[in-house]
Design a protein around this motif. Sequence first.
Motif, PDB file in Angstrom:
ATOM      1  N   ASP A 148       1.031  -1.272  -0.099  1.00  0.00           N
ATOM      2  CA  ASP A 148      -0.079   0.012   0.124  1.00  0.00           C
ATOM      3  C   ASP A 148       0.870   1.418  -0.095  1.00  0.00           C
ATOM      4  OD1 ASP A 148      -2.257   1.487   0.195  1.00  0.00           O
ATOM      5  OD2 ASP A 148      -2.512   1.473   2.086  1.00  0.00           O
ATOM      6  N   GLU A 149       0.442   2.358  -0.786  1.00  0.00           N
ATOM      7  CA  GLU A 149       1.266   3.696  -1.108  1.00  0.00           C
ATOM      8  C   GLU A 149       2.620   3.179  -1.231  1.00  0.00           C
ATOM      9  OE1 GLU A 149      -0.329   6.238  -0.647  1.00  0.00           O
ATOM     10  OE2 GLU A 149      -1.930   5.948   0.715  1.00  0.00           O
ATOM     11  N   TYR A 150       2.822   2.284  -2.357  1.00  0.00           N
ATOM     12  CA  TYR A 150       4.261   1.987  -2.827  1.00  0.00           C
ATOM     13  C   TYR A 150       4.881   2.984  -3.327  1.00  0.00           C
ATOM     14  CZ  TYR A 150       3.541   3.068  -7.977  1.00  0.00           C
ATOM     15  OH  TYR A 150       3.494   3.762  -9.321  1.00  0.00           O
ATOM     16  N   ASP A 151       4.256   4.345  -3.811  1.00  0.00           N
ATOM     17  CA  ASP A 151       4.853   5.292  -4.282  1.00  0.00           C
ATOM     18  C   ASP A 151       5.251   6.504  -3.473  1.00  0.00           C
ATOM     19  OD1 ASP A 151       2.189   5.840  -4.246  1.00  0.00           O
ATOM     20  OD2 ASP A 151       2.162   6.848  -6.169  1.00  0.00           O
ATOM     21  N   LYS A 152       4.531   6.493  -2.011  1.00  0.00           N
ATOM     22  CA  LYS A 152       4.687   7.773  -1.284  1.00  0.00           C
ATOM     23  C   LYS A 152       5.915   8.130  -0.989  1.00  0.00           C
ATOM     24  CE  LYS A 152       2.651   9.599   2.700  1.00  0.00           C
ATOM     25  NZ  LYS A 152       3.685  10.104   3.456  1.00  0.00           N
ATOM     26  N   PRO A 153       7.078   7.121  -0.618  1.00  0.00           N
ATOM     27  CA  PRO A 153       8.278   7.956  -0.382  1.00  0.00           C
ATOM     28  C   PRO A 153       8.729   8.689  -1.637  1.00  0.00           C
ATOM     29  CG  PRO A 153       8.264   5.672   0.024  1.00  0.00           C
ATOM     30  CD  PRO A 153       6.948   5.805  -0.522  1.00  0.00           C
ATOM     31  N   ILE A 154       8.492   8.455  -2.836  1.00  0.00           N
ATOM     32  CA  ILE A 154       8.978   9.195  -4.107  1.00  0.00           C
ATOM     33  C   ILE A 154       8.063  10.540  -4.061  1.00  0.00           C
ATOM     34  CG2 ILE A 154       9.222   9.152  -6.515  1.00  0.00           C
ATOM     35  CD1 ILE A 154       9.275   6.141  -6.527  1.00  0.00           C
ATOM     36  N   LEU A 155       6.599  10.610  -3.943  1.00  0.00           N
ATOM     37  CA  LEU A 155       6.062  11.722  -4.000  1.00  0.00           C
ATOM     38  C   LEU A 155       6.257  12.544  -2.942  1.00  0.00           C
ATOM     39  CD1 LEU A 155       2.543   9.960  -5.150  1.00  0.00           C
ATOM     40  CD2 LEU A 155       4.193  10.965  -6.434  1.00  0.00           C
ATOM     41  N   ASP A 156       6.687  12.071  -1.893  1.00  0.00           N
ATOM     42  CA  ASP A 156       7.165  12.996  -0.732  1.00  0.00           C
ATOM     43  C   ASP A 156       8.192  13.899  -1.201  1.00  0.00           C
ATOM     44  OD1 ASP A 156       5.162  12.017   0.976  1.00  0.00           O
ATOM     45  OD2 ASP A 156       6.393  10.760   2.141  1.00  0.00           O
ATOM     46  N   ASN A 157       9.032  13.429  -1.950  1.00  0.00           N
ATOM     47  CA  ASN A 157      10.328  14.331  -2.408  1.00  0.00           C
ATOM     48  C   ASN A 157      10.293  14.689  -3.640  1.00  0.00           C
ATOM     49  OD1 ASN A 157      12.052  13.782   0.165  1.00  0.00           O
ATOM     50  ND2 ASN A 157      11.170  11.728  -0.095  1.00  0.00           N
ATOM     51  N   ILE A 158       9.206  14.804  -4.442  1.00  0.00           N
ATOM     52  CA  ILE A 158       9.199  14.924  -5.876  1.00  0.00           C
ATOM     53  C   ILE A 158       9.960  16.213  -6.199  1.00  0.00           C
ATOM     54  CG2 ILE A 158       6.761  16.171  -6.041  1.00  0.00           C
ATOM     55  CD1 ILE A 158       7.824  13.112  -8.215  1.00  0.00           C
ATOM     56  N   ALA A 159       9.789  17.124  -5.276  1.00  0.00           N
ATOM     57  CA  ALA A 159      10.288  18.744  -5.418  1.00  0.00           C
ATOM     58  C   ALA A 159      12.073  18.436  -5.605  1.00  0.00           C
ATOM     59  CB  ALA A 159       9.783  19.669  -4.525  1.00  0.00           C
ATOM     60  N   ASN A 160      12.506  17.458  -5.130  1.00  0.00           N
ATOM     61  CA  ASN A 160      13.928  17.208  -4.828  1.00  0.00           C
ATOM     62  C   ASN A 160      14.325  15.963  -5.704  1.00  0.00           C
ATOM     63  OD1 ASN A 160      16.595  16.594  -4.291  1.00  0.00           O
ATOM     64  ND2 ASN A 160      16.496  16.877  -2.318  1.00  0.00           N
ATOM     65  N   LYS A 161      14.472  16.386  -7.080  1.00  0.00           N
ATOM     66  CA  LYS A 161      14.468  15.429  -8.322  1.00  0.00           C
ATOM     67  C   LYS A 161      15.723  14.455  -7.897  1.00  0.00           C
ATOM     68  CE  LYS A 161      15.319  15.033 -13.320  1.00  0.00           C
ATOM     69  NZ  LYS A 161      15.429  15.870 -14.349  1.00  0.00           N
ATOM     70  N   SER A 162      16.809  14.721  -7.451  1.00  0.00           N
ATOM     71  CA  SER A 162      17.897  13.899  -7.175  1.00  0.00           C
ATOM     72  C   SER A 162      17.529  12.735  -6.073  1.00  0.00           C
ATOM     73  CB  SER A 162      19.149  14.528  -6.921  1.00  0.00           C
ATOM     74  OG  SER A 162      19.163  15.495  -5.879  1.00  0.00           O
ATOM     75  N   LEU A 163      17.076  13.569  -5.288  1.00  0.00           N
ATOM     76  CA  LEU A 163      16.632  12.471  -3.925  1.00  0.00           C
ATOM     77  C   LEU A 163      15.674  11.476  -4.451  1.00  0.00           C
ATOM     78  CD1 LEU A 163      16.772  11.571  -1.188  1.00  0.00           C
ATOM     79  CD2 LEU A 163      15.462  13.294  -0.235  1.00  0.00           C
ATOM     80  N   ALA A 164      14.486  11.908  -5.067  1.00  0.00           N
ATOM     81  CA  ALA A 164      13.509  11.184  -5.565  1.00  0.00           C
ATOM     82  C   ALA A 164      13.997  10.137  -6.233  1.00  0.00           C
ATOM     83  CB  ALA A 164      12.500  11.877  -6.469  1.00  0.00           C
ATOM     84  N   ILE A 165      14.852  10.263  -7.297  1.00  0.00           N
ATOM     85  CA  ILE A 165      15.562   9.269  -8.224  1.00  0.00           C
ATOM     86  C   ILE A 165      16.221   8.195  -7.074  1.00  0.00           C
ATOM     87  CG2 ILE A 165      17.398   8.769  -9.823  1.00  0.00           C
ATOM     88  CD1 ILE A 165      16.357  11.425 -11.028  1.00  0.00           C
ATOM     89  N   GLU A 166      17.025   8.602  -6.125  1.00  0.00           N
ATOM     90  CA  GLU A 166      17.613   7.733  -5.454  1.00  0.00           C
ATOM     91  C   GLU A 166      16.738   6.855  -4.569  1.00  0.00           C
ATOM     92  OE1 GLU A 166      21.603   9.899  -4.083  1.00  0.00           O
ATOM     93  OE2 GLU A 166      20.170  10.618  -3.174  1.00  0.00           O
ATOM     94  N   ILE A 167      15.377   7.520  -4.043  1.00  0.00           N
ATOM     95  CA  ILE A 167      14.694   6.750  -3.404  1.00  0.00           C
ATOM     96  C   ILE A 167      13.983   5.696  -4.533  1.00  0.00           C
ATOM     97  CG2 ILE A 167      12.354   6.875  -2.305  1.00  0.00           C
ATOM     98  CD1 ILE A 167      13.421   9.309  -0.984  1.00  0.00           C
TER      99      ILE A 167
END
Length: 515
Positions: A148-167
């Motif tokens: 459930d909420e498989y993508d939330k860690p990415i969406l929480d950091n969507i404004a920080n592109k580099s971190l979102a990609i690492e996550i």
Amino acid sequence: MKKLPIGIQSFEAMRSEPHYYVDKTCFVKTLMDSGKYYFLSRPRRFGKSLFVDTLRQAFLGKKEFFQGLYLENNWDWNTAYPVIHVSFGSGVMGSLEELELTQMEILGRNCRLYGIEHLDSPTIKGKFFELIERLHEKHGQKVVVLIDEYDKPILDNIANKSLAIEIREKLKNLYSVLKDADVHLKFVFITGVSKFSKVSLFSGLNNLQDITMNPACATLCGYTQKELETVFADQLEGLDKERIRQWYNGYAWLGEKVYNPFDILLYFSERQFRSFWFETGTPSFLITLLMEKHYSIPSIEQLYLGEELIDSFDVDRIRVETLLFQTGYLTIERMDEKMVGRRTYQLAYPNMEVKSSLNRWILNELVEDVVAKSANETRLIRAIQTKSFNDLRDIFHRFFASIPHDWYRKNELSGYEGYYASIFYCYFAACGFEIRTEDATNHGRMDLSLFYDDICCIFEFKVLENAGEGSAMAQLKDKKYHEKYQGSRKEIYLVAVEFSKKDRNIENFDVEKVS
């Protein structure tokens, strides 16, 4: 008054207050019989977590929770399966370290539930596989995995592109276990808000069946009109059902339209129309994207997109239209299939709540004095109601004057007619007026038309430095846009608005009534 199950995500808790339970358990049986690996995308607060827990209780064999529901007599209650429940719904993971800790906590929680004291593998990926394998061996039944909420860690950091990609890469590593563990798995269900491409997150899981746009699953989450009127019949007594429909119904995924459950339950509890769902999230990143791309806000009203634009996206290539759709601010109005395998979708606002609230939020991003902006909305409604066009001009003149000059230094929007049209559109939409953009006639397209009671206002917008003084009214008359509505028994007004790029405000505001 019976208690309403607001905000409940546990199936067990929901069944303890069964008076208002909308039975979706038929979907559990259908999914079980039709496949093994499933993916579903739905906006936030749409009942995804509750459905995941419904699956969990069914596979655990908890028949007592399903009395009186479809699944009670349509399920093998003699067989129970070990269930691994993975949810990233709690809290915000702002770093890779926090993500790793959360993953370890989730695995530890599942271990304790089944009496597994220790996992030997040194890696999170290895521990996940080991947990699946050992549960299969221990219980003699294949394992069910619910994410459930498989993508939330990415969406929480969507404004920080580099971190979102690492996550994203860390999550991809975790989800890759599902392919390797296939021999140990009975059923897998993955859900979240967004739909990232299989390549980016589920590489190798080729048999993952995406039911997001399957018409047969369109009502898996959300309440249909029939469900609303049947289950909540006592709550609807004395209420305006048509207005409720206009405010909260309208979400569609190629099937029957549905209500957001969160909205409906809170509306019945408070008995007033408010933007309950919208207020639970802040679309700041979305608004930033709209501004950066010089997006014409009125064009949101009539978007036509190919399947590739609403199918999926990734962190390093985010399309505004895709984000608007997947986060619930737009929904599918209709679908055309002009050629075999080639679909075109018309997107639109699902309802008045979203249309009004999103446009109000956009306005709030442009001004410093939000209180003054809200007061302007009240004056604007009164100006339209009383046909006071001088007041209407003054309201918009003051609004443009209130936008800080620093804001313009970040972009070049003052030279775009679409920017000024967007402001008018946002204000009218935020106030709840019926408006049409790019309204087609046999002579061309109107910039914007507004309807209220017995009047119709047709707007044309021009930037003086681009078009010249008087060009807006000249176009309104030359194109004879008004002829489209002359038989509507409405008073028709031509409203020509011309802006100065230099002054960033209204230079000319002319109104003529069509005789």
